[in-house]
Design a protein around this motif. Structure first.
Motif, PDB file in Angstrom:
ATOM      1  N   LEU A  50       5.624  11.111   5.734  1.00  0.00           N
ATOM      2  CA  LEU A  50       6.396  11.420   4.545  1.00  0.00           C
ATOM      3  C   LEU A  50       7.823  10.957   4.774  1.00  0.00           C
ATOM      4  O   LEU A  50       8.212  10.671   5.894  1.00  0.00           O
ATOM      5  CB  LEU A  50       6.356  12.928   4.259  1.00  0.00           C
ATOM      6  CG  LEU A  50       4.951  13.503   4.026  1.00  0.00           C
ATOM      7  CD1 LEU A  50       5.006  15.013   3.946  1.00  0.00           C
ATOM      8  CD2 LEU A  50       4.341  12.929   2.755  1.00  0.00           C
ATOM      9  N   PRO A 106      -0.047   4.754  -1.081  1.00  0.00           N
ATOM     10  CA  PRO A 106      -0.908   5.788  -1.659  1.00  0.00           C
ATOM     11  C   PRO A 106      -0.168   7.101  -1.906  1.00  0.00           C
ATOM     12  O   PRO A 106       0.704   7.484  -1.134  1.00  0.00           O
ATOM     13  CB  PRO A 106      -1.999   5.975  -0.602  1.00  0.00           C
ATOM     14  CG  PRO A 106      -1.399   5.502   0.670  1.00  0.00           C
ATOM     15  CD  PRO A 106      -0.452   4.404   0.289  1.00  0.00           C
ATOM     16  N   GLY A 107      -0.547   7.753  -2.992  1.00  0.00           N
ATOM     17  CA  GLY A 107      -0.052   9.101  -3.271  1.00  0.00           C
ATOM     18  C   GLY A 107       1.399   9.177  -3.661  1.00  0.00           C
ATOM     19  O   GLY A 107       2.068  10.157  -3.348  1.00  0.00           O
ATOM     20  N   ARG A 149      -0.222  11.726   7.734  1.00  0.00           N
ATOM     21  CA  ARG A 149       0.453  10.982   6.670  1.00  0.00           C
ATOM     22  C   ARG A 149       1.950  11.036   6.938  1.00  0.00           C
ATOM     23  O   ARG A 149       2.488  12.081   7.266  1.00  0.00           O
ATOM     24  CB  ARG A 149       0.173  11.618   5.308  1.00  0.00           C
ATOM     25  CG  ARG A 149      -1.295  11.663   4.940  1.00  0.00           C
ATOM     26  CD  ARG A 149      -1.452  12.187   3.529  1.00  0.00           C
ATOM     27  NE  ARG A 149      -0.737  11.344   2.612  1.00  0.00           N
ATOM     28  CZ  ARG A 149      -0.119  11.777   1.517  1.00  0.00           C
ATOM     29  NH1 ARG A 149      -0.135  13.053   1.208  1.00  0.00           N
ATOM     30  NH2 ARG A 149       0.513  10.945   0.727  1.00  0.00           N
ATOM     31  N   TYR A 158       1.750  -0.250 -10.696  1.00  0.00           N
ATOM     32  CA  TYR A 158       1.349   0.690  -9.650  1.00  0.00           C
ATOM     33  C   TYR A 158       0.036   1.321 -10.075  1.00  0.00           C
ATOM     34  O   TYR A 158      -0.032   2.015 -11.079  1.00  0.00           O
ATOM     35  CB  TYR A 158       2.433   1.747  -9.459  1.00  0.00           C
ATOM     36  CG  TYR A 158       2.134   2.738  -8.354  1.00  0.00           C
ATOM     37  CD1 TYR A 158       1.849   2.300  -7.067  1.00  0.00           C
ATOM     38  CD2 TYR A 158       2.125   4.103  -8.597  1.00  0.00           C
ATOM     39  CE1 TYR A 158       1.571   3.194  -6.048  1.00  0.00           C
ATOM     40  CE2 TYR A 158       1.847   5.014  -7.589  1.00  0.00           C
ATOM     41  CZ  TYR A 158       1.574   4.554  -6.312  1.00  0.00           C
ATOM     42  OH  TYR A 158       1.283   5.444  -5.306  1.00  0.00           O
ATOM     43  N   GLN A 159      -1.011   1.013  -9.342  1.00  0.00           N
ATOM     44  CA  GLN A 159      -2.328   1.528  -9.683  1.00  0.00           C
ATOM     45  C   GLN A 159      -3.155   1.750  -8.420  1.00  0.00           C
ATOM     46  O   GLN A 159      -3.102   0.942  -7.492  1.00  0.00           O
ATOM     47  CB  GLN A 159      -3.051   0.523 -10.599  1.00  0.00           C
ATOM     48  CG  GLN A 159      -4.188   1.187 -11.337  1.00  0.00           C
ATOM     49  CD  GLN A 159      -5.031   0.187 -12.111  1.00  0.00           C
ATOM     50  OE1 GLN A 159      -4.773  -1.011 -12.111  1.00  0.00           O
ATOM     51  NE2 GLN A 159      -6.049   0.690 -12.768  1.00  0.00           N
ATOM     52  N   ASP A 160      -3.904   2.836  -8.391  1.00  0.00           N
ATOM     53  CA  ASP A 160      -4.756   3.200  -7.251  1.00  0.00           C
ATOM     54  C   ASP A 160      -3.993   3.182  -5.922  1.00  0.00           C
ATOM     55  O   ASP A 160      -4.544   2.839  -4.879  1.00  0.00           O
ATOM     56  CB  ASP A 160      -5.977   2.257  -7.146  1.00  0.00           C
ATOM     57  CG  ASP A 160      -6.817   2.273  -8.410  1.00  0.00           C
ATOM     58  OD1 ASP A 160      -6.854   3.329  -9.070  1.00  0.00           O
ATOM     59  OD2 ASP A 160      -7.407   1.229  -8.749  1.00  0.00           O
ATOM     60  N   GLY A 161      -2.737   3.528  -5.992  1.00  0.00           N
ATOM     61  CA  GLY A 161      -1.944   3.589  -4.767  1.00  0.00           C
ATOM     62  C   GLY A 161      -1.476   2.238  -4.268  1.00  0.00           C
ATOM     63  O   GLY A 161      -1.007   2.125  -3.139  1.00  0.00           O
ATOM     64  N   LEU A 162      -1.638   1.208  -5.092  1.00  0.00           N
ATOM     65  CA  LEU A 162      -1.189  -0.133  -4.707  1.00  0.00           C
ATOM     66  C   LEU A 162      -0.087  -0.584  -5.650  1.00  0.00           C
ATOM     67  O   LEU A 162      -0.231  -0.488  -6.869  1.00  0.00           O
ATOM     68  CB  LEU A 162      -2.342  -1.142  -4.801  1.00  0.00           C
ATOM     69  CG  LEU A 162      -3.533  -0.941  -3.878  1.00  0.00           C
ATOM     70  CD1 LEU A 162      -4.623  -1.947  -4.228  1.00  0.00           C
ATOM     71  CD2 LEU A 162      -3.126  -1.091  -2.422  1.00  0.00           C
ATOM     72  N   ARG A 206       8.493   9.615  -0.302  1.00  0.00           N
ATOM     73  CA  ARG A 206       7.310  10.431  -0.541  1.00  0.00           C
ATOM     74  C   ARG A 206       7.634  11.806   0.036  1.00  0.00           C
ATOM     75  O   ARG A 206       8.009  11.914   1.197  1.00  0.00           O
ATOM     76  CB  ARG A 206       6.138   9.794   0.192  1.00  0.00           C
ATOM     77  CG  ARG A 206       4.804  10.262  -0.249  1.00  0.00           C
ATOM     78  CD  ARG A 206       3.739   9.295   0.124  1.00  0.00           C
ATOM     79  NE  ARG A 206       3.617   9.104   1.574  1.00  0.00           N
ATOM     80  CZ  ARG A 206       2.626   8.425   2.150  1.00  0.00           C
ATOM     81  NH1 ARG A 206       1.706   7.854   1.390  1.00  0.00           N
ATOM     82  NH2 ARG A 206       2.559   8.284   3.442  1.00  0.00           N
ATOM     83  N   GLU A 254       0.852  -1.200   0.000  1.00  0.00           N
ATOM     84  CA  GLU A 254       0.000   0.000   0.000  1.00  0.00           C
ATOM     85  C   GLU A 254       0.883   1.242   0.000  1.00  0.00           C
ATOM     86  O   GLU A 254       1.518   1.561   0.997  1.00  0.00           O
ATOM     87  CB  GLU A 254      -0.884   0.006   1.250  1.00  0.00           C
ATOM     88  CG  GLU A 254      -1.879  -1.127   1.268  1.00  0.00           C
ATOM     89  CD  GLU A 254      -2.892  -1.015   2.384  1.00  0.00           C
ATOM     90  OE1 GLU A 254      -2.639  -0.279   3.358  1.00  0.00           O
ATOM     91  OE2 GLU A 254      -3.942  -1.667   2.273  1.00  0.00           O
TER      92      GLU A 254
END
Lengths: 156, 131
Positions: free
Chosen positions: A109, A69-70, A107, A131-135, A91, A67
């Protein structure tokens, strides 16, 4: 230094001291663990981000899901070396929020790194990552030699 | 003075009121960041595995509710390790009254929901011309 670990005599089931003795075991373990192990885990804790990782296995492949995300696809790195898979990345705070007042900051970072020892031999050249939808999904095909094989029995 | 945007800790009675639109009872609270500028607030919520179609953002009585349902199927095979939680995401925020509810915008990209919550023109700082 302990040469031989002290064995506690087995307490009867249901003894009121049973829990106390497990507590004592916990404390013993704390003192036995080397200091470096403690600081290492706290470093990991301080550096923050430990994305959740799942590993699945079927007949032909291992499947890893993380996981993240972002993130930007280009900020994720995956490597496999001697049966150990490492995913890492960073990130960053979006520049446009640098001047903003922060109301809530949950979150994490910064950098992360996760390392997994793979339970099967992998054909490293056939590994695919998405890598799609944050996964992050990594498909790790097993090497021929680590796939289960049916052995035929011949009549002699 | 600028008001605050409060996070409402979900209380059990509210959960039951919201029940009709809720199919699964187990939710996890997404991690959020909230930034404030002169123009408004920006809220980021982490919802890995949630697509635009599986996201519900509703505003009712000054309560902003975010619900994200995971669409991702588990990988095939048997789980050797599992750290992720299968629960859907849900979180409720009480909105600062200075937010212009008509102008709230939301988008989701790579599992990160971003909400832009602009303030009404009346409260934005401005320079007053001196006669």
């Amino acid at each position: 230094m302990t040469l031989l670990r002290w064995q506690r005599p087995e307490l009867a089931q249901g003894s009121p001291f049973r829990h106390l003795s497990t507590l004592r075991d916990e404390i013993d373990r704390l003192f036995e663990s080397p200091l470096s192990a403690l600081t290492q885990s706290s470093n990991q804790f301080l550096s923050g981000w430990m994305p959740a990782v799942d590993l699945y296995e079927d007949k032909d492949n291992l499947h890893l899901k993380a996981e993240l995300p972002g993130m930007n696809k280009n900020d994720i790195e995956i490597s496999i070396h001697e049966g150990v898979l490492t995913i890492s990345g960073e990130r960053k705070l979006d520049e446009k929020y640098r001047e903003a007042e922060v109301y809530r900051s949950e979150r994490t970072l910064g950098r992360f790194q996760r390392t997994l020892t793979l339970p099967a031999q992998i054909s490293a050249d056939k590994v695919k990552a998405y890598y799609q939808d944050g996964l992050l999904t990594v498909l790790l095909p097993k090497a021929e030699e680590s796939k289960p094989k049916q052995i035929e029995i011949k009549a002699s | 003075m600028i008001g605050t945007m409060k996070t409402t800790i979900q209380n059990p009675t509210n959960e039951q009121v919201a029940a009709p639109s809720v199919s699964s009872a187990v939710f996890t609270s997404p991690d959020v960041n909230i930034y404030e500028t002169d123009h408004g607030y920006t809220l980021e919520a982490e919802m890995p595995g949630v697509t635009r179609e599986r996201l519900e953002v509703t505003l009712e009585n000054n309560a902003l509710t975010l619900v994200g349902r995971r669409g991702d199927a588990d990988p095939p095979g048997t789980a050797l390790y599992r750290e992720s939680r299968p629960a859907d995401f849900r979180r409720v925020f009480e909105l600062d009254p200075v937010i212009d509810a008509q102008k709230i915008r939301a988008h989701i990209h790579q599992g990160l929901l971003t909400l832009e919550l602009p303030k009404t023109e009346a409260v934005k700082p401005r320079r007053i011309a001196v006669d």
